[in-house]
Design an enzyme around this catalytic site. Structure first.
Site, PDB file in Angstrom:
ATOM      1  N   ASN A   8      32.900 110.560  78.861  1.00  0.00           N
ATOM      2  CA  ASN A   8      34.096 111.099  78.227  1.00  0.00           C
ATOM      3  C   ASN A   8      33.662 112.070  77.127  1.00  0.00           C
ATOM      4  OD1 ASN A   8      36.487 111.607  76.950  1.00  0.00           O
ATOM      5  ND2 ASN A   8      36.815 109.514  76.201  1.00  0.00           N
ATOM      6  N   LYS A  10      35.448 114.056  75.439  1.00  0.00           N
ATOM      7  CA  LYS A  10      36.490 114.296  74.415  1.00  0.00           C
ATOM      8  C   LYS A  10      36.595 115.804  74.156  1.00  0.00           C
ATOM      9  CE  LYS A  10      35.776 109.660  72.810  1.00  0.00           C
ATOM     10  NZ  LYS A  10      35.864 108.660  71.756  1.00  0.00           N
ATOM     11  N   HIS A  95      43.870 106.433  77.085  1.00  0.00           N
ATOM     12  CA  HIS A  95      42.803 106.303  76.078  1.00  0.00           C
ATOM     13  C   HIS A  95      43.439 106.087  74.704  1.00  0.00           C
ATOM     14  CE1 HIS A  95      39.491 107.236  73.422  1.00  0.00           C
ATOM     15  NE2 HIS A  95      38.690 107.002  74.436  1.00  0.00           N
ATOM     16  N   GLU A  97      42.870 107.250  71.907  1.00  0.00           N
ATOM     17  CA  GLU A  97      43.122 108.464  71.118  1.00  0.00           C
ATOM     18  C   GLU A  97      44.391 109.177  71.586  1.00  0.00           C
ATOM     19  OE1 GLU A  97      39.159 110.062  71.572  1.00  0.00           O
ATOM     20  OE2 GLU A  97      38.416 108.402  70.352  1.00  0.00           O
ATOM     21  N   GLU A 169      38.409  98.917  76.294  1.00  0.00           N
ATOM     22  CA  GLU A 169      37.859  99.626  75.140  1.00  0.00           C
ATOM     23  C   GLU A 169      38.505  99.083  73.863  1.00  0.00           C
ATOM     24  OE1 GLU A 169      36.038 103.665  76.181  1.00  0.00           O
ATOM     25  OE2 GLU A 169      38.110 104.004  75.688  1.00  0.00           O
ATOM     26  N   GLY A 175      33.488 104.739  68.811  1.00  0.00           N
ATOM     27  CA  GLY A 175      32.888 105.651  67.833  1.00  0.00           C
ATOM     28  C   GLY A 175      32.442 105.002  66.543  1.00  0.00           C
ATOM     29  N   SER A 213      31.159 102.560  71.841  1.00  0.00           N
ATOM     30  CA  SER A 213      29.809 102.592  71.239  1.00  0.00           C
ATOM     31  C   SER A 213      28.704 102.140  72.197  1.00  0.00           C
ATOM     32  CB  SER A 213      29.782 101.761  69.949  1.00  0.00           C
ATOM     33  OG  SER A 213      30.629 102.342  68.979  1.00  0.00           O
TER      34      SER A 213
HETATM   35  P1  PGA Z   1      32.217 106.073  72.098  1.00  0.00           P
HETATM   36  O1  PGA Z   1      33.582 106.472  72.825  1.00  0.00           O
HETATM   37  O2  PGA Z   1      31.217 105.752  73.197  1.00  0.00           O
HETATM   38  O3  PGA Z   1      31.827 107.278  71.314  1.00  0.00           O
HETATM   39  O4  PGA Z   1      32.493 104.873  71.262  1.00  0.00           O
HETATM   40  C1  PGA Z   1      34.042 105.767  73.941  1.00  0.00           C
HETATM   41  C2  PGA Z   1      35.404 106.256  74.345  1.00  0.00           C
HETATM   42  O5  PGA Z   1      36.199 106.626  73.482  1.00  0.00           O
HETATM   43  O6  PGA Z   1      35.717 106.286  75.544  1.00  0.00           O
END
Ligand code: PGA
Length: 252
Positions: A8, A10, A95, A97, A169, A175, A213
Site C-alpha cells: 500500500n 498510500k 482502509h 485512513e 489492521e 504507521g 507496522s
Molecule cells: P504501515 O501501514 O505498514 O505503514 O503501518 C499499513 C497500512 O496502512 O496498510
C-alpha cells in the site's frame, strides 16, 4: 490461495519511483520460484504504469479505493470499472485512513464492495479496532461489528463475492511501529473466521492478512500463524530493499 504480500503505497511515489520499483520486483519474481501473490497499490494515476511494468503471473496492480457508484457526476471519484480498465485487479476498501479522512461509512463500503465485485476486482477489505477499543479489550466485538455492518448490509445481500481478502489492521498499529501479539491476532481471527463461514455465505473464498507496522523483523511471527495468509504493508513497502525481504519470508 497463495499468501499475499500487498504494497500500500498510500500517497507516495512518482512515475520514476514506480517504474524502478516495478522493474525490480519483476526481475526478482523471475529469479524466485514464487508461490506468493504480490499486489502493488500505487496512487490512481500510476495504476496503468505499474500494470504495464509488473510482468509476472503473480504480480498485480490495484487501487487504494474505488467509488461507491458505477459512473456519473461524482467529481474526483474513480470507478471500479476504470481501475479494471487500467489493468488493476485488486482494490483496497475501508482502509482506516479512508474511514477517518473521507467518512467512508458502512453503506458506502458495502456499495464499494459491490462495485468492485461487479468490475471483477478482488477487494481487500480493511477492518480493525482503535487504541481505545484495544485498551478496553474490545477487539473481537469491534471487528465482528465492522464485518457484520458491511457483509450483512442489505445492499450486499444478493451480491456473490467470489474472493475477498480480509485485512485485519488495528488502527493503533498503522504507521506507529507498534504491533499486536501474533498469537492474539490468530485467536481473534479464529473467532472471525467462524463468523464469516457461518454468516456471510455470499463470500465464496476469503483469506485474512495482517496489516500495521509490518517489517522484516516482525513478519515471520505473523505469517507463521495458520490464519494469517500475508500482510498489507505501508511504510516497509515503499522500497524494494525493505519489501522484498517480506516476499522472501512469505515464500518460505
Ligand atoms: P504501515 O501501514 O505498514 O505503514 O503501518 C499499513 C497500512 O496502512 O496498510
Amino acid at each position: 490461495m497463495n499468501p499475499f504480500v500487498l504494497a500500500n503505497w498510500k500517497m507516495n511515489g512518482s512515475k520514476n519511483d514506480i517504474e524502478r520499483y516495478c522493474d525490480e520486483l519483476t526481475a526478482y519474481f523471475h529469479r524466485l520460484e514464487p508461490h506468493v501473490t504480490c499486489v502493488v497499490f500505487p496512487p490512481f494515476p500510476y495504476i496503468a504504469l505499474s500494470n504495464q511494468k509488473l510482468q509476472h503471473q503473480f504480480l498485480f496492480s490495484g487501487a487504494q479505493d474505488c467509488a461507491a457508484s458505477a459512473k456519473g457526476a461524482f467529481t474526483g471519484d474513480v470507478a471500479a470499472s476504470m481501475i479494471r480498465d487500467c489493468g488493476g485487479k485488486y482494490v483496497i476498501i475501508g482502509h482506516s485512513e479512508r474511514r477517518q479522512y473521507h467518512h467512508a461509512e458502512n453503506t458506502m463500503l458495502a456499495d464499494k464492495l459491490k462495485q468492485a465485485t461487479k468490475a471483477g476486482l478482488t477487494p481487500v477489505f480493511c477492518f480493525g479496532e482503535s487504541l481505545e477499543e484495544y485498551n478496553q479489550g474490545q477487539q473481537m466485538q469491534t471487528c465482528a461489528k465492522q464485518l457484520e455492518a458491511v457483509f450483512k448490509h442489505p445492499h450486499l445481500q444478493d451480491t456473490p463475492l467470489k474472493r475477498v481478502i480480509l485485512a485485519y489492521e488495528p488502527v493503533w498499529a498503522i504507521g506507529s511501529g507498534l504491533t499486536p501479539n501474533p498469537i492474539d491476532v490468530q485467536n481473534l481471527l479464529e473467532g472471525l473466521n467462524d463468523q464469516v463461514l457461518e454468516n456471510y455465505t455470499q463470500i465464496e473464498e476469503f483469506s485474512f492478512v495482517y496489516g500495521g507496522s509490518v517489517n522484516e523483523a516482525n513478519f515471520q511471527g505473523f505469517i507463521s500463524q495458520p490464519l494469517i495468509k500475508g500482510a498489507l504493508v505501508g511504510g516497509a513497502s515503499l522500497k524494494t530493499e525493505t519489501f522484498i525481504p517480506l516476499i522472501e519470508i512469505a515464500n518460505q
